[in-house]
Scaffold this motif. Structure first.
Motif, PDB file in Angstrom:
ATOM      1  N   GLY A   1     -65.472  52.161   9.812  1.00  0.00           N
ATOM      2  CA  GLY A   1     -66.488  53.211   9.751  1.00  0.00           C
ATOM      3  C   GLY A   1     -67.392  52.974   8.552  1.00  0.00           C
ATOM      4  N   PHE A   2     -68.511  53.701   8.510  1.00  0.00           N
ATOM      5  CA  PHE A   2     -69.483  53.466   7.452  1.00  0.00           C
ATOM      6  C   PHE A   2     -69.374  54.461   6.295  1.00  0.00           C
ATOM      7  CE2 PHE A   2     -73.854  53.546   5.661  1.00  0.00           C
ATOM      8  CZ  PHE A   2     -73.828  52.271   5.122  1.00  0.00           C
ATOM      9  N   GLU A   3     -68.518  55.460   6.372  1.00  0.00           N
ATOM     10  CA  GLU A   3     -68.416  56.457   5.301  1.00  0.00           C
ATOM     11  C   GLU A   3     -68.084  55.832   3.951  1.00  0.00           C
ATOM     12  OE1 GLU A   3     -69.187  59.752   5.001  1.00  0.00           O
ATOM     13  OE2 GLU A   3     -70.113  59.363   6.945  1.00  0.00           O
ATOM     14  N   ALA A   4     -67.142  54.900   3.908  1.00  0.00           N
ATOM     15  CA  ALA A   4     -66.791  54.246   2.636  1.00  0.00           C
ATOM     16  C   ALA A   4     -67.978  53.454   2.103  1.00  0.00           C
ATOM     17  CB  ALA A   4     -65.575  53.343   2.809  1.00  0.00           C
ATOM     18  N   GLY A   5     -68.766  52.864   2.990  1.00  0.00           N
ATOM     19  CA  GLY A   5     -69.965  52.152   2.573  1.00  0.00           C
ATOM     20  C   GLY A   5     -70.978  53.091   1.945  1.00  0.00           C
ATOM     21  N   LYS A   6     -71.178  54.261   2.567  1.00  0.00           N
ATOM     22  CA  LYS A   6     -72.098  55.249   1.993  1.00  0.00           C
ATOM     23  C   LYS A   6     -71.598  55.712   0.626  1.00  0.00           C
ATOM     24  CE  LYS A   6     -72.514  58.370   5.220  1.00  0.00           C
ATOM     25  NZ  LYS A   6     -73.002  59.507   5.998  1.00  0.00           N
ATOM     26  N   ASP A   7     -70.295  55.919   0.502  1.00  0.00           N
ATOM     27  CA  ASP A   7     -69.729  56.321  -0.794  1.00  0.00           C
ATOM     28  C   ASP A   7     -69.974  55.245  -1.851  1.00  0.00           C
ATOM     29  OD1 ASP A   7     -68.851  58.672   0.344  1.00  0.00           O
ATOM     30  OD2 ASP A   7     -66.771  57.984   0.588  1.00  0.00           O
ATOM     31  N   ALA A   8     -69.791  53.985  -1.474  1.00  0.00           N
ATOM     32  CA  ALA A   8     -70.027  52.878  -2.417  1.00  0.00           C
ATOM     33  C   ALA A   8     -71.504  52.819  -2.806  1.00  0.00           C
ATOM     34  CB  ALA A   8     -69.572  51.553  -1.805  1.00  0.00           C
ATOM     35  N   TRP A   9     -72.394  53.021  -1.839  1.00  0.00           N
ATOM     36  CA  TRP A   9     -73.830  53.043  -2.144  1.00  0.00           C
ATOM     37  C   TRP A   9     -74.144  54.142  -3.153  1.00  0.00           C
ATOM     38  CZ3 TRP A   9     -77.154  52.432   2.931  1.00  0.00           C
ATOM     39  CH2 TRP A   9     -76.968  51.142   3.455  1.00  0.00           C
ATOM     40  N   ARG A  10     -73.548  55.329  -2.946  1.00  0.00           N
ATOM     41  CA  ARG A  10     -73.796  56.454  -3.863  1.00  0.00           C
ATOM     42  C   ARG A  10     -73.314  56.141  -5.280  1.00  0.00           C
ATOM     43  NH1 ARG A  10     -72.258  59.512   0.963  1.00  0.00           N
ATOM     44  NH2 ARG A  10     -74.134  60.539   1.718  1.00  0.00           N
ATOM     45  N   ILE A  11     -72.161  55.522  -5.391  1.00  0.00           N
ATOM     46  CA  ILE A  11     -71.623  55.145  -6.711  1.00  0.00           C
ATOM     47  C   ILE A  11     -72.570  54.156  -7.390  1.00  0.00           C
ATOM     48  CG2 ILE A  11     -69.771  53.864  -7.870  1.00  0.00           C
ATOM     49  CD1 ILE A  11     -67.871  55.081  -5.700  1.00  0.00           C
ATOM     50  N   LEU A  12     -73.028  53.170  -6.641  1.00  0.00           N
ATOM     51  CA  LEU A  12     -73.934  52.166  -7.208  1.00  0.00           C
ATOM     52  C   LEU A  12     -75.219  52.787  -7.737  1.00  0.00           C
ATOM     53  CD1 LEU A  12     -73.641  49.140  -4.791  1.00  0.00           C
ATOM     54  CD2 LEU A  12     -73.266  49.124  -7.249  1.00  0.00           C
ATOM     55  N   VAL A  13     -75.846  53.642  -6.956  1.00  0.00           N
ATOM     56  CA  VAL A  13     -77.124  54.201  -7.407  1.00  0.00           C
ATOM     57  C   VAL A  13     -76.926  55.238  -8.509  1.00  0.00           C
ATOM     58  CG1 VAL A  13     -78.310  53.641  -5.270  1.00  0.00           C
ATOM     59  CG2 VAL A  13     -77.319  55.916  -5.566  1.00  0.00           C
ATOM     60  N   ALA A  14     -75.742  55.838  -8.582  1.00  0.00           N
ATOM     61  CA  ALA A  14     -75.466  56.730  -9.717  1.00  0.00           C
ATOM     62  C   ALA A  14     -75.400  55.927 -11.015  1.00  0.00           C
ATOM     63  CB  ALA A  14     -74.165  57.499  -9.485  1.00  0.00           C
ATOM     64  N   ARG A  15     -74.797  54.751 -10.959  1.00  0.00           N
ATOM     65  CA  ARG A  15     -74.708  53.876 -12.138  1.00  0.00           C
ATOM     66  C   ARG A  15     -76.023  53.151 -12.427  1.00  0.00           C
ATOM     67  NH1 ARG A  15     -69.010  50.611 -11.535  1.00  0.00           N
ATOM     68  NH2 ARG A  15     -67.649  52.429 -11.665  1.00  0.00           N
ATOM     69  N   HIS A  16     -76.746  52.819 -11.364  1.00  0.00           N
ATOM     70  CA  HIS A  16     -77.967  52.001 -11.491  1.00  0.00           C
ATOM     71  C   HIS A  16     -79.073  52.635 -10.639  1.00  0.00           C
ATOM     72  CE1 HIS A  16     -75.367  49.011 -13.322  1.00  0.00           C
ATOM     73  NE2 HIS A  16     -74.560  49.174 -12.308  1.00  0.00           N
ATOM     74  N   PRO A  17     -79.711  53.695 -11.124  1.00  0.00           N
ATOM     75  CA  PRO A  17     -80.692  54.430 -10.318  1.00  0.00           C
ATOM     76  C   PRO A  17     -81.897  53.606  -9.854  1.00  0.00           C
ATOM     77  CG  PRO A  17     -80.227  55.579 -12.379  1.00  0.00           C
ATOM     78  CD  PRO A  17     -79.482  54.289 -12.422  1.00  0.00           C
ATOM     79  N   ASP A  18     -82.216  52.538 -10.556  1.00  0.00           N
ATOM     80  CA  ASP A  18     -83.365  51.721 -10.179  1.00  0.00           C
ATOM     81  C   ASP A  18     -82.994  50.524  -9.309  1.00  0.00           C
ATOM     82  OD1 ASP A  18     -85.058  53.377 -11.653  1.00  0.00           O
ATOM     83  OD2 ASP A  18     -84.704  52.246 -13.489  1.00  0.00           O
ATOM     84  N   MET A  19     -81.749  50.428  -8.897  1.00  0.00           N
ATOM     85  CA  MET A  19     -81.271  49.279  -8.134  1.00  0.00           C
ATOM     86  C   MET A  19     -81.959  49.196  -6.773  1.00  0.00           C
ATOM     87  SD  MET A  19     -77.363  48.420  -7.057  1.00  0.00           S
ATOM     88  CE  MET A  19     -76.966  46.992  -6.085  1.00  0.00           C
ATOM     89  N   ARG A  20     -82.390  47.964  -6.441  1.00  0.00           N
ATOM     90  CA  ARG A  20     -82.976  47.640  -5.141  1.00  0.00           C
ATOM     91  C   ARG A  20     -82.415  46.298  -4.674  1.00  0.00           C
ATOM     92  NH1 ARG A  20     -87.235  49.166  -2.806  1.00  0.00           N
ATOM     93  NH2 ARG A  20     -88.024  47.079  -2.461  1.00  0.00           N
TER      94      ARG A  20
END
Length: 127
Positions: A43-62
């Protein structure tokens, strides 16, 4: 069957979902039984959670695809990562991912990363 153009477009759509922080829209690009090998989850829920963690640490990440190589129902993607501070002289962080497609959606993913600072652990980067 997913064509070469469809696969490339799907990768770019997913990256745009990440880059624009439209994580729920990104979920629509994955099959219900999508499997992430780096996270070991279905499922993709864990992926969405990982994305949220990444952008919380690195808000400008692209994430920006540099190469998308398609063979049958799989695509290998090399992407640069922008918006993460790295020590002087270090190259830009990169992601290397392989995706398998099923009926025009992501069904499976493998991944590796390089060049990330210690503040972005691999468990977060590969989500």
């Amino acid at each position: 069957m997913t064509t070469r153009e469809d696969a490339s477009d799907l990768v770019r759509q997913m990256q745009e979902c990440f880059n624009s922080r439209q994580f729920d829209k990104g979920a629509d690009l994955h099959t219900p039984d999508f499997f992430s090998h780096p996270l070991g989850t279905t499922g993709f829920e864990a992926g969405k959670d990982a994305w949220r963690i990444l952008v919380a640490r690195h808000p400008d990440m692209r994430v920006v695809a540099q190469d998308i190589l398609v063979d049958g129902d799989k695509a290998a993607v090399r992407s640069t990562v922008e918006g993460i501070a790295v020590p002087d002289g270090d190259g830009r962080p990169m992601l290397f991912e392989i995706f398998r497609f099923d009926d025009g959606r992501f069904a499976e993913m493998w991944g590796a990363a390089t060049g990330f600072p210690p503040s972005a652990g691999p468990e977060d980067v590969l989500g």
